[in-house]
Design an enzyme around this catalytic site. Structure first.
Site, PDB file in Angstrom:
ATOM      1  CG  ASP A  97     -11.311 -20.038  22.892  1.00  0.00           C
ATOM      2  OD1 ASP A  97     -10.593 -20.370  21.920  1.00  0.00           O
ATOM      3  OD2 ASP A  97     -12.422 -20.551  23.117  1.00  0.00           O
ATOM      4  CG  HIS A 120     -16.458 -23.687  22.523  1.00  0.00           C
ATOM      5  ND1 HIS A 120     -16.032 -24.818  23.189  1.00  0.00           N
ATOM      6  CD2 HIS A 120     -16.844 -24.106  21.301  1.00  0.00           C
ATOM      7  CE1 HIS A 120     -16.155 -25.868  22.387  1.00  0.00           C
ATOM      8  NE2 HIS A 120     -16.649 -25.467  21.244  1.00  0.00           N
ATOM      9  CD  GLN A 137     -14.581 -20.559  15.747  1.00  0.00           C
ATOM     10  OE1 GLN A 137     -14.535 -20.257  14.554  1.00  0.00           O
ATOM     11  NE2 GLN A 137     -14.929 -21.754  16.150  1.00  0.00           N
ATOM     12  CE  LYS A 152     -12.582 -24.607  16.406  1.00  0.00           C
ATOM     13  NZ  LYS A 152     -13.625 -25.582  16.175  1.00  0.00           N
ATOM     14  CB  CYS A 185     -19.583 -26.521  22.146  1.00  0.00           C
ATOM     15  SG  CYS A 185     -19.507 -28.179  21.510  1.00  0.00           S
TER      16      CYS A 185
END
Lengths: 410, 164
Positions: free
Chosen positions: A199, A123, A202, A225, A367
């Site tokens: 990261d 991302h 998600q 999220k 993104c």
């Protein structure tokens, strides 16, 4: 225990509404999730009954607000397996968490020519901070490529990691759904002397998370999220690493002492939280974690696997080769985000026609423009499933896409 | 509530499926200009050939994107080809007015900034089919991409006769 979606939908006020006279079919949780009433009520409760600035007042409601905020931090720490809540730094979101590492740790430790290894599925949040650093500091960016089946191509990992100071990668792709096997990548990076940033934006909403088991050095994620509010996210890092890092932003709350000739930073984690924090949102974050824990992340994962498998099969059965799916076919190495494209029908048009049926999917580059370039496309549509989605939602998507095909039939 | 048929008029879908003036021109004499919509990745490429008389003698389009952006590009090419630059600029202004973007207001000019003034003396023809886009605010930028790119291209074409 399986996930009772019918009951869960009732916990989310937004599912009471309709769009264009149709029930809301929300398939954009990879962009941001919906909020259960318990999260909204927790925040409303702070504003109504316990609102005062945190870490300052000695009066009762200030103490209550502080306890609620720090209590939320302890919940988030436990949720991701952090050994101590002092290792959870609240930020605005995962993007800010990554920037914190780039501005604090990287600027204190990296010099011109130092290699940073990224992957081609990142991302922008895990690309641009390093581009900025490269422009400023002259660090070298290296990229782990992808295989034909949308996974990381680790065949040249040793070469890429040779001399590297940092390996930064997504635990789950927001475009392809690809799951990255964090622990072995982390071991390889550590063996090469590199620090590891994950990261997990998600990942954390959808999978059981144990930062100690991963063994990484930095883990970034966002509340919004995972059923929580916008404006708050977290960075986890071991205390000794955070202790050795210079502060990120300066201001109130992050100091122990300020003099005319300098300052002394505060203890962890407040050293990295300058200014009045988003403490009401922090309380919402804690309530979101409580909600997810009550259902159980193993159950969330199992439910999503079932619904995603069903959706992938249904899409293939209905559209065959007319619909390209960008992402691994193997459910064991993918999350619930399904990127797809029809030949000759642009993602925006797909999304627009689906909206008529009350179906929300994301359209665009998500993104992740370097990845889109690699795939040779400018945009995809993306349907992403969460604990409040069921096979009826997958069926609605498939039927909606039939309308799309009919509408744009050549 | 606006329906899909307000947005996707048949003429728009026709231009999307069969874009007019698709192709490339040799640079120079033509001038190449690219427009991007950074949010959604829509891309418009224009090849403009403005002759010594200040007329857009030839124009070719390329690019990729949604039906609205690509149809608008195709319709723009058909409307502008063979027209004097000054007329093309009037058309840009009129089209943006159709999209509820009033340049004169943004520029801080005096009166005459309403739709009627911007449209005065300009025949939009097929382009009026794009008016439905206004009811879908997020798609306005798709429709205007070609026109902003044209405006940039006309500015960049260093023809001495560019004067309105």
């Amino acid at each position: 225990m399986s996930v009772d979606v019918e009951r869960i939908k009732k916990d989310f006020p937004i599912f009471e509404r309709e769009v264009h006279g149709k029930r809301l079919v929300y398939l954009d949780s990879a962009a941001s999730s919906q909020k259960p009433a318990v999260v909204l009520d927790a925040m409303d409760g702070v504003y109504r009954d316990h609102y005062a600035n945190v870490h300052r007042g000695v009066y009762t409601i200030a103490e209550e607000a502080t306890q609620a905020y720090e209590g939320a931090r302890a919940k988030v720490a436990k949720f991701v397996g952090a050994p101590s809540s002092s290792e959870i730094v609240f930020t605005r979101n995962a993007t800010e968490s990554i920037n914190l590492v780039a501005y604090s740790w990287a600027r204190a430790n990296l010099k011109a020519g130092d290699p940073i290894v990224l992957t081609q599925l990142e991302h922008h949040a895990n690309v641009v901070p390093w581009h900025i650093l490269a422009a400023e500091r002259g660090v070298e960016l290296r990229w782990i490529p992808l295989t034909a089946d949308y996974r990381l191509d680790l065949s040249h990992l040793d070469e890429l990691l040779d001399g590297a100071k940092l390996l930064a990668f997504s635990a789950m792709s927001n475009v392809l759904g690809t799951i990255t096997d964090v622990a072995p990548l982390t071991q390889a990076a550590h063996a090469a002397g590199a620090k590891v940033l994950v990261d997990a934006c998600q990942w954390v909403p959808h999978e059981p998370t144990d930062v100690k088991e991963w063994g990484a050095d930095f883990v970034a994620f966002s509340a919004h999220k995972m059923l929580g509010p916008t404006g708050i996210g977290a960075l986890w890092a071991p205390a000794e690493l955070l202790d050795a890092m210079p502060p990120f932003m300066g201001g109130g709350d992050m100091i122990r002492d300020v003099r005319l000739d300098g300052f002394t930073p505060n203890d962890l984690p407040w050293k990295f939280e300058a200014g009045t924090p988003a403490f009401v949102e922090g309380v919402g974050f804690g309530a979101a974690v409580d909600y997810l824990e009550a259902i159980g992340m193993d159950n969330v994962r199992a439910h999503e696997r079932a619904v995603t498998t069903y959706a992938l099969d249904a899409l293939h059965d209905r559209f065959g080769d007319r619909l390209t799916i960008y992402g691994p076919a193997d459910i064991d190495v993918r999350g619930s985000a399904i990127s797809f494209a029809f030949e000759g029908i642009h993602a925006h048009d797909v999304s627009q026609v689906l909206d008529e049926d009350g179906i929300c999917v994301r359209a665009g580059h998500h993104c992740a423009k370097p990845l889109m370039r690699l795939l040779g496309i400018s945009a995809t549509s993306r349907a992403s499933f969460y604990l409040y989605n069921d096979t009826d939602d997958a069926d609605a998507l498939v039927d909606g896409l039939t309308h799309v095909e009919q509408f744009f039939a050549l | 509530m606006p329906g899909l048929e307000d947005l996707y008029r048949e003429i728009i879908l026709d231009h999307y499926r069969s874009p007019r003036n698709k192709g490339e021109l040799a640079v120079p004499p033509a001038h190449k200009v690219e427009g991007f919509n950074p949010l959604c990745g829509d891309e418009v490429v224009l090849y403009l050939e403005v002759n010594a008389d200040g007329v857009v003698e030839d124009l070719k389009i390329n690019g990729q994107g949604c039906s609205i952006s690509q149809a608008s590009t195709s319709m723009m090419s058909a409307a502008v080809k063979g027209k004097p630059v000054a007329e093309a600029r009037k058309l840009i202004r009129a089209f943006k007015a159709l999209m509820s973007i009033h340049e004169s207001k943004l520029d801080g000019e005096s009166d005459g900034s309403d739709l009627a003034a911007d449209l005065e003396g300009v025949k939009l023809g097929d382009l009026e089919a794009l008016q439905g886009v206004v009811k879908f605010p997020v798609r306005i930028k798709c429709a205007t991409l070609a026109w902003n790119t044209l405006s940039q291209g006309l500015d960049e074409s260093e023809e001495p006769v560019i004067s309105a």
